[in-house]
Design a protein around this motif. Structure first.
Motif, short mmCIF file in Angstrom:
data_model
loop_
_atom_site.label_atom_id
_atom_site.label_comp_id
_atom_site.label_asym_id
_atom_site.label_seq_id
_atom_site.Cartn_x
_atom_site.Cartn_y
_atom_site.Cartn_z
N ASN A 121 0.83 -1.37 0.09
CA ASN A 121 -0.17 -0.15 0.05
C ASN A 121 0.98 1.36 0.00
OD1 ASN A 121 -3.21 -0.63 0.31
ND2 ASN A 121 -2.05 -2.31 1.62
N TRP A 122 2.08 1.06 0.58
CA TRP A 122 2.76 2.39 0.39
C TRP A 122 3.52 2.79 -0.89
CZ3 TRP A 122 2.75 5.44 4.87
CH2 TRP A 122 2.57 4.79 5.92
N ILE A 175 1.72 2.70 -3.13
CA ILE A 175 0.41 3.87 -3.82
C ILE A 175 0.53 5.06 -3.00
CG2 ILE A 175 -1.87 4.12 -4.14
CD1 ILE A 175 -0.78 2.00 -5.89
N SER A 176 0.49 4.81 -1.67
CA SER A 176 0.52 5.99 -0.70
C SER A 176 1.91 7.04 -0.83
CB SER A 176 0.48 5.50 0.88
OG SER A 176 -0.51 4.87 1.01
N GLY A 218 -7.29 3.60 -2.31
CA GLY A 218 -7.19 2.55 -1.28
C GLY A 218 -7.34 1.27 -1.31
N SER A 219 -8.20 1.10 -2.46
CA SER A 219 -8.59 -0.44 -2.85
C SER A 219 -7.75 -1.24 -4.00
CB SER A 219 -9.99 -0.55 -3.43
OG SER A 219 -10.11 0.02 -4.80
N ALA A 265 -4.28 -1.60 -4.20
CA ALA A 265 -3.29 -2.69 -3.72
C ALA A 265 -4.07 -3.97 -3.03
CB ALA A 265 -2.37 -2.16 -2.56
N PRO A 266 -5.12 -3.65 -2.18
CA PRO A 266 -5.88 -4.85 -1.63
C PRO A 266 -6.38 -5.71 -2.86
CG PRO A 266 -6.32 -3.01 -0.43
CD PRO A 266 -5.55 -2.44 -1.59
N GLY A 297 -4.43 4.59 2.27
CA GLY A 297 -3.29 3.54 2.01
C GLY A 297 -2.68 3.36 3.30
N ILE A 326 -5.09 1.13 5.57
CA ILE A 326 -5.34 -0.25 5.07
C ILE A 326 -4.01 -0.96 5.04
CG2 ILE A 326 -5.78 -1.41 2.90
CD1 ILE A 326 -7.49 0.79 1.98
N ALA A 327 -2.86 -0.33 5.18
CA ALA A 327 -1.88 -1.31 5.50
C ALA A 327 -1.82 -1.91 6.68
CB ALA A 327 -0.45 -0.28 5.15
N TYR A 385 -9.42 -7.93 4.60
CA TYR A 385 -9.85 -7.58 3.18
C TYR A 385 -11.54 -7.25 3.33
CZ TYR A 385 -5.55 -9.17 1.14
OH TYR A 385 -4.39 -9.42 0.11
#
Length: 485
Positions: A62-63, A65-66, A294-295, A297-298, A426, A429-430, A456
């Motif tokens: 997620n990082w 993306i963040s 936020g979605s 990477a998951p 992000g 969610i991590a 998830y």
């Protein structure tokens, strides 16, 4: 002496393009948005492969993306304001240079820190659209500008679609994630000379300056906030490692907000957030940022997970992940392209209510049904339609509510709150996904526990509820306008 319209009294050197060249100019801007979408959409299916290459846990992806969103949250208002002061075309070119350098660093990064530096340099990706919107609003009539904005947003969604599929195909063909990442880097490099062609400069109002202290304070506040959120992965929410950075972020952020309200030329026009006719749309933008960014990477890591080891997932390759997302991408492109027509019949506010309702339904459905690939595809098609329409409608509404001389910074504020929501999401969610499914279960990196399935589900429910809340905010904006009208 006849009266002169200040919007048409610019020197001849800055006169607008001939009518016959308007389509060509917008076409060049469309190329930039296709490239922007390619860069943004192409990274998602490659995240599991990047994690394997650099030894990153699924939750930590997620990082990737963040980092870009964190930079965007600071660079977007800065570039928007600099565009208002010195020319939107000039800042468009500066953005493209930063993006090209960042793309090369991402492709060639030998380590995670270098990769994150490259992602930070990609922050101005989010500045491209507000700069382009300012250019078309400055040069075109209202109807022409609406059509141009819809085309630009459609190009962004098309690029996102192409990026996911073509990057997946390239990874399948080469088997090398670094070679694959060089493809968008080459596209970004090509955009730089193209930006020196027929695009005219905006007729900006001379004078003013950038609020550099505001840039510094906002950067520090964001870094502190994300540092605190990241520390929560240890599971102790009330530890000093979490509370100290978060409290300092709130303190610095408060100081930044007070400064922005007092200075004559703020980095971010916070007073716009207090306008009841506009504020609900900024809430929608925050929710959209959380849900969309936020979605990414998951979704990728869930599809790539090995069900033999985790009890969920489908062990898909980068190409397969992009193909699963393909139907939703196609629908998103159609939705953004048809936004003007849909909103022309329903109105922009009812259109936003419906689009966020679709997005919320999609995520809540995914939370309940995710055992089969067809269930995920069907839900994502709903989300794709809602996101495409929402992307097309929100910037148009906000741009038309702003003064012409402040278009760049106002539309930048829209992108700013959207990317800010994505950056914080992000990191959060991590944390949610950091709890391993079971002790000793390894992720794709081979050194960390895999996220639990329940993690998830929590992410999908959170996105669904935020989307429902955004639909409510858009409905509230409609009622406010009805009372004010």
């Amino acid at each position: 002496m006849s009266k002169t319209d200040p919007r048409t009294s610019a020197p001849a050197a800055t006169a607008g393009p001939p009518v016959g060249s308007v389509g060509a100019v917008v076409g060049l801007l469309v190329l930039f948005e296709v490239t922007s979408g390619f860069l943004q959409g192409g990274i998602a299916p490659l995240l599991p492969a990047i994690g394997a290459e650099l030894g990153m846990a699924d939750a930590d992806l997620n990082w990737v993306i963040s980092a870009q969103l964190l930079a965007a949250a600071v660079s977007v208002p800065a570039f928007g304001r600099l565009g208002d002061l010195y020319g939107h075309r000039l800042m468009l070119r500066v953005s493209l240079v930063c993006i090209a350098v960042g793309s090369l660093l991402v492709a060639l990064a030998p380590s995670l820190p270098v990769l994150l530096v490259g992602r930070v340099l990609l922050g101005p990706l989010a500045a491209l659209l507000p700069l382009e919107i300012a250019l078309v609003r400055d040069r075109l009539s209202v109807e022409q500008a609406r059509s141009a904005i819809a085309r630009l947003v459609g190009a962004l969604t098309l690029g996102t679609l192409l990026g996911g599929v073509l990057m997946g195909l390239a990874h399948r063909a080469t088997g090398d994630v670094r070679i694959t990442l060089l493809i968008p880097a080459v596209l970004a490099l090509l955009c730089i000379p193209v930006s020196f062609l027929a695009i005219p400069e905006s007729r900006q109002v001379p004078g003013g300056r950038l609020d550099w202290p505001g840039v510094g304070l906002l950067s520090v506040a964001m870094l502190l906030l994300l540092t605190g959120i990241s520390a929560a992965k240890g599971g102790v929410l009330l530890s000093g490692a979490v509370l100290v950075p978060v409290l300092l972020a709130l303190l610095v952020g408060t100081g930044w907000a007070v400064r922005e309200l007092r200075v004559a030329e703020p980095l971010v026009d916070l007073r716009a957030l207090g306008d009841r006719r506009v504020a609900p749309y900024f809430l929608c933008a925050v929710a959209f940022g959380v849900v969309y960014f936020g979605s990414l990477a998951p979704d990728a890591t869930f599809l790539a997970a090995d069900p033999e080891r985790t009890g969920y997932g489908f062990e898909l390759s980068a190409l397969s992940i992009s193909l699963v997302a393909l139907p939703a991408g196609v629908v998103a492109v159609l939705g953004s392209t048809l936004t003007a027509r849909i909103a022309g019949r329903l109105g922009y506010r009812p259109t936003l209510v419906a689009s966020f309702a679709l997005i919320g339904t999609s995520f809540l459905t995914t939370a309940a049904f995710h055992a089969e690939i067809w269930q995920l595809v069907a839900a994502k098609v709903l989300a794709g339609l809602g996101m495409g329409v929402a992307l097309g409608a929100m910037p148009t509404v906000i741009a038309e509510a702003s003064a012409p001389s402040r278009t760049g910074v106002t539309t930048a504020l829209y992108n700013n709150v959207k990317t800010l929501g994505g950056a914080i999401a992000g990191a959060a969610i991590a944390v949610i996904l950091a709890t391993p499914a079971s002790e000793g279960v390894s992720s794709s990196s081979g050194s960390h526990g895999a996220p639990s399935e329940a993690g998830y589900v929590v992410v999908w429910v959170m996105c669904g509820l935020l989307s429902v809340g955004a639909a409510g905010a858009a409905a509230f904006a409609r009622r406010v306008e009805g009372r004010s009208g």
